[in-house]
Structure formats: structure tokens, C-alpha cells
Enzyme design. Structure first.
Site, mmCIF file in Angstrom:
data_model
loop_
_atom_site.group_PDB
_atom_site.id
_atom_site.type_symbol
_atom_site.label_atom_id
_atom_site.label_comp_id
_atom_site.label_asym_id
_atom_site.label_seq_id
_atom_site.Cartn_x
_atom_site.Cartn_y
_atom_site.Cartn_z
ATOM 1 N N GLU A 90 0.836 -1.195 0.000
ATOM 2 C CA GLU A 90 0.000 0.000 0.000
ATOM 3 C C GLU A 90 0.871 1.245 0.000
ATOM 4 O O GLU A 90 1.953 1.255 0.597
ATOM 5 C CB GLU A 90 -0.927 -0.002 1.222
ATOM 6 C CG GLU A 90 -1.963 -1.104 1.163
ATOM 7 C CD GLU A 90 -2.844 -1.174 2.391
ATOM 8 O OE1 GLU A 90 -3.949 -1.750 2.283
ATOM 9 O OE2 GLU A 90 -2.444 -0.678 3.467
ATOM 10 N N CYS A 104 3.670 8.757 0.629
ATOM 11 C CA CYS A 104 4.194 7.861 1.667
ATOM 12 C C CYS A 104 4.324 6.481 1.029
ATOM 13 O O CYS A 104 3.316 5.799 0.789
ATOM 14 C CB CYS A 104 3.253 7.829 2.869
ATOM 15 S SG CYS A 104 3.784 6.716 4.188
ATOM 16 N N CYS A 111 6.757 -6.411 7.019
ATOM 17 C CA CYS A 111 7.879 -5.862 7.791
ATOM 18 C C CYS A 111 8.325 -6.878 8.833
ATOM 19 O O CYS A 111 7.500 -7.581 9.433
ATOM 20 C CB CYS A 111 7.448 -4.560 8.478
ATOM 21 S SG CYS A 111 8.787 -3.712 9.363
ATOM 22 N N CYS A 115 7.105 -4.195 15.475
ATOM 23 C CA CYS A 115 6.732 -3.192 16.479
ATOM 24 C C CYS A 115 5.311 -3.468 16.950
ATOM 25 O O CYS A 115 4.404 -3.669 16.137
ATOM 26 C CB CYS A 115 6.832 -1.785 15.885
ATOM 27 S SG CYS A 115 8.512 -1.331 15.388
ATOM 28 N N CYS A 118 2.118 -1.475 15.554
ATOM 29 C CA CYS A 118 2.017 -1.255 14.111
ATOM 30 C C CYS A 118 1.397 -2.458 13.414
ATOM 31 O O CYS A 118 1.852 -3.591 13.580
ATOM 32 C CB CYS A 118 3.411 -0.983 13.535
ATOM 33 S SG CYS A 118 3.433 -0.740 11.739
ATOM 34 N N CYS A 331 -0.770 6.449 10.002
ATOM 35 C CA CYS A 331 0.457 5.867 10.530
ATOM 36 C C CYS A 331 0.164 4.629 11.368
ATOM 37 O O CYS A 331 -0.654 4.664 12.284
ATOM 38 C CB CYS A 331 1.177 6.924 11.374
ATOM 39 S SG CYS A 331 2.734 6.361 12.081
#
Length: 359
Positions: A90, A104, A111, A115, A118, A331
Site C-alpha cells: 500500500e 508515503c 515488515c 513493532c 504497528c 500511521c
């Protein structure tokens, strides 16, 4: 069957070499058209029809395609980009109050940083993107929104873990013979990969650096950002200071504010002690909800109390406005609709329709 070459991630000289175009200035002409956003060789009107037909046989201007477009009432646009192996990422267009537009972009499918706050970090990592796949996100966003002012590597993935491709994408987007984006308008955000920060400082490119700090409490940061175990805060601070002094650019420290987790007076004091003495700005971002994660949004009062404590200590602080929440584009929210594709993608054999023309 030979793979077609994806030229969006190549510089003019590489285009000429890999496509065997003569005379050599043809590579520059093709590169200029790519920077203008054309997605067909037929649109390159200063090339002969014979050359355009030949190029179409051995190369593609887009190795990815837009498979979904989501628009938030606040003006945010999120594109789902499907890659040539069936995986997807995305990318998001953000527009601020001054109508400045920022891309962005993602640098990995999923990933590996994990974290805790996230969404993307809970998907795991399928693979890193090529330079072409990164560049095309920017070009697709410009197709939907017109010329963009900035690009931030704050989408899916850890840029420092795919630095060669990120560097190559930046070199393509900033080349004066093409898109000619200014390096001053590019920001790379890292979860705190110390080796990468030193590498970027010493070897460039000269861009802005942001570090997702979130908390300066070592034990808490280890719990919610596992990278801290191998990249400790004390050493991270040294790397940030080195980058600021080596490049002459102020570094941004980012913090996702989590209710009753990292917003206490003690948390503020830890951040003050971490930031004092190094050339930094601090961006605070109230956490954007992800229904599967065990956190709560901070209240407005909670955020403003935290800001006030940092400002009283003389720090430069910005409390960010959250955008794109209704489409999962804010975010920490990227990847919610992609989990099935990413998990399935890990089972793929790796066959591709296109090569990327990169080593």
C-alpha cells in the site's frame, strides 16, 4: 521465455545499455518520459514507431498495477499496488493544510521489525521491493493526484533493511534528466537500525532522516520495539547525533503516543534526556487504532500534557494531525487488507513476469 525489463527503476545510461538503444541519447529521452508519468511507449512521440514497437517487445514501463483505490473524506488517497508475483503493498497520498502533497511509499512487502503498535509489523516480511516497484508507487500517486511535493519512506517495511533499492529509487527520482525531485523533499524513517544510519550519513544520499523512537525508556522500548535489543538506545542516540553533525540536517524523532503506556511524566522526562544536546525535532503522533492490537488511543488532554512537558524543556515539538484513518491509511495502519496476500505470497515459487533490470 525471456523476462521483460522494468525500466522505471533505471537511469538513462542503464536504459540505453539494457535495451540496446542507439544513439545513446534515446535512453535519456525514455527516462524523461518516465519522469513525466507516461505509462506506454506509444506516448513517447519523439521516438519512431519502429523503436516504440521494439521497446514494447522487451520492456515494460510498469511492472506493478493499481488494484484498489481508497479515498478518505480528509483528502487522503490509498492505493493498493499489486506486484508482478501476486504480492501487494500500500502507498498513501497525504495532503496537509497548505495543500502540500506527500507520497508515503513502501519499501518492503510486510515488515520484520514487529513493532507492537504497528499493523504492518504483525504481517511478517514476504520480501523487499525493487527500485522499480518503489518508483512506481510515486508515479502512480502522481497520476491520481498531480505533481507531488514530497516523498517519505514511511510506508510498509524498514527502509534500512532495503537500503540499496531505496538508494536506487531516490537516484532515479532526483535525477535532473527525469522527475528531478529535490533531496530536501525526501525523508527516510527508520525504527532505529544503527548500522543503516551510519551508512546513510557516510554514503548518502543527502536526505532527511526520521527515527521512530516512541519511547526513550529502554525496557519499555524493548517490549514494544524488539529492534532495541540489538540496537540499544544509547548507541542509537550516538548514531542520530552523528547523522545530524555529518549531514548538517536536523533529525526528526517520531513517537506514537499510546494511552497509559508512553505518555507519563516519567516518559516525557526520558524523552527529554534522550533529545537534549542533539539537533532534533520531535513529532508526536496519537496512536491510530488497529482493532487487533492491545493499545488505546490517548486523549487530547493526555497528548497536550505530554507536549507541554517537552516544550517546557526547550524542545521543538509538533503534535501531528492524523489523516487517512477511515481507509486504514494512517500511521501504523497499513497492511490490514493485505494480510492474506502477504501470507500466501510467502508460499510463492518466486516466478515473475518481468525482470527489474537491477543486480
Amino acid at each position: 521465455m525471456n523476462e521483460k525489463i522494468a525500466v522505471s527503476g533505471l537511469l538513462p545510461e542503464e536504459i540505453s545499455e539494457q535495451l540496446n538503444t542507439t544513439p545513446s541519447f534515446r535512453g535519456k529521452q525514455i527516462f524523461e518520459w518516465i519522469g513525466k508519468g507516461v505509462d506506454s511507449f506509444d506516448a513517447m512521440t519523439n521516438l519512431s514507431q519502429e523503436l516504440r514497437n521494439s521497446l514494447s517487445q522487451k520492456a515494460v514501463l510498469r511492472c506493478c498495477e493499481v488494484s484498489r483505490v481508497l479515498k478518505d473524506p480528509d483528502g487522503t488517497i490509498k492505493l493498493q499496488i499489486t506486484l508482478n508475483d501476486g504480492l501487494a503493498v500500500e502507498t498513501v497520498l497525504l495532503t496537509d493544510k497548505e495543500n502540500r502533497k506527500t507520497a508515503c511509499v513502501s519499501c518492503q512487502v510486510g515488515c520484520a521489525m514487529n513493532c507492537a503498535f504497528c499493523q504492518t509489523g504483525h504481517l511478517g516480511l514476504a520480501r523487499s521491493l525493487t527500485a522499480s516497484e518503489i518508483v512506481e508507487q510515486f508515479l502512480y500517486l502522481e497520476k491520481y493526484a498531480g505533481p507531488l511535493d514530497n516523498i517519505v519512506f514511511m510506508g510498509m517495511g524498514e527502509p534500512m533493511m532495503n537500503l540499496p533499492a531505496v538508494r536506487k529509487a531516490i537516484s532515479v527520482l532526483t535525477d535532473k534528466r527525469g522527475r528531478n525531485l529535490s533531496g530536501r523533499r525526501i525523508t527516510l524513517s527508520t525504527s532505529g537500525v544503527i548500522k543503516g544510519i551510519y551508512d546513510l550519513a557516510d554514503n548518502g544520499p543527502l536526505i532527511r532522516l526520521a527515527v521512530s523512537l516512541t519511547t526513550a525508556d529502554p525496557l519499555l522500548r524493548e517490549q514494544i520495539m524488539p529492534i532495541t535489543k540489538t540496537n540499544p538506545l544509547e548507541e542509537l542516540r550516538k548514531a542520530i547525533d552523528y547523522y545530524a553533525k555529518k549531514t548538517g540536517k536536523r533529525v526528526t524523532l517520531e513517537a506514537a503516543l499510546l494511552h497509559d503506556t508512553n505518555t507519563s511524566a516519567e516518559s516525557a522526562e526520558n524523552m527529554i534526556n534522550f533529545a537534549k544536546g542533539i539537533d532534533v525535532n520531535i513529532n508526536l503522533i496519537p496512536w491510530n487504532p488497529v482493532e487487533t492490537l492491545p493499545f488505546t488511543e490517548p486523549s487530547n488532554n493526555e497528548c497536550h500534557r505530554f507536549v507541554e512537558k517537552l516544550e517546557k524543556a526547550g524542545l521543538n515539538v509538533t503534535l501531528r494531525t492524523r489523516r487517512g484513518r477511515e481507509i486504514g491509511g494512517a500511521c501504523g495502519q497499513l497492511g490490514k487488507t493485505l494480510s492474506d496476500k502477504i501470507v500466501e505470497g510467502k508460499k510463492l515459487s518466486g516466478s515473475k513476469k518481468y525482470g527489474n533490470g537491477e543486480d
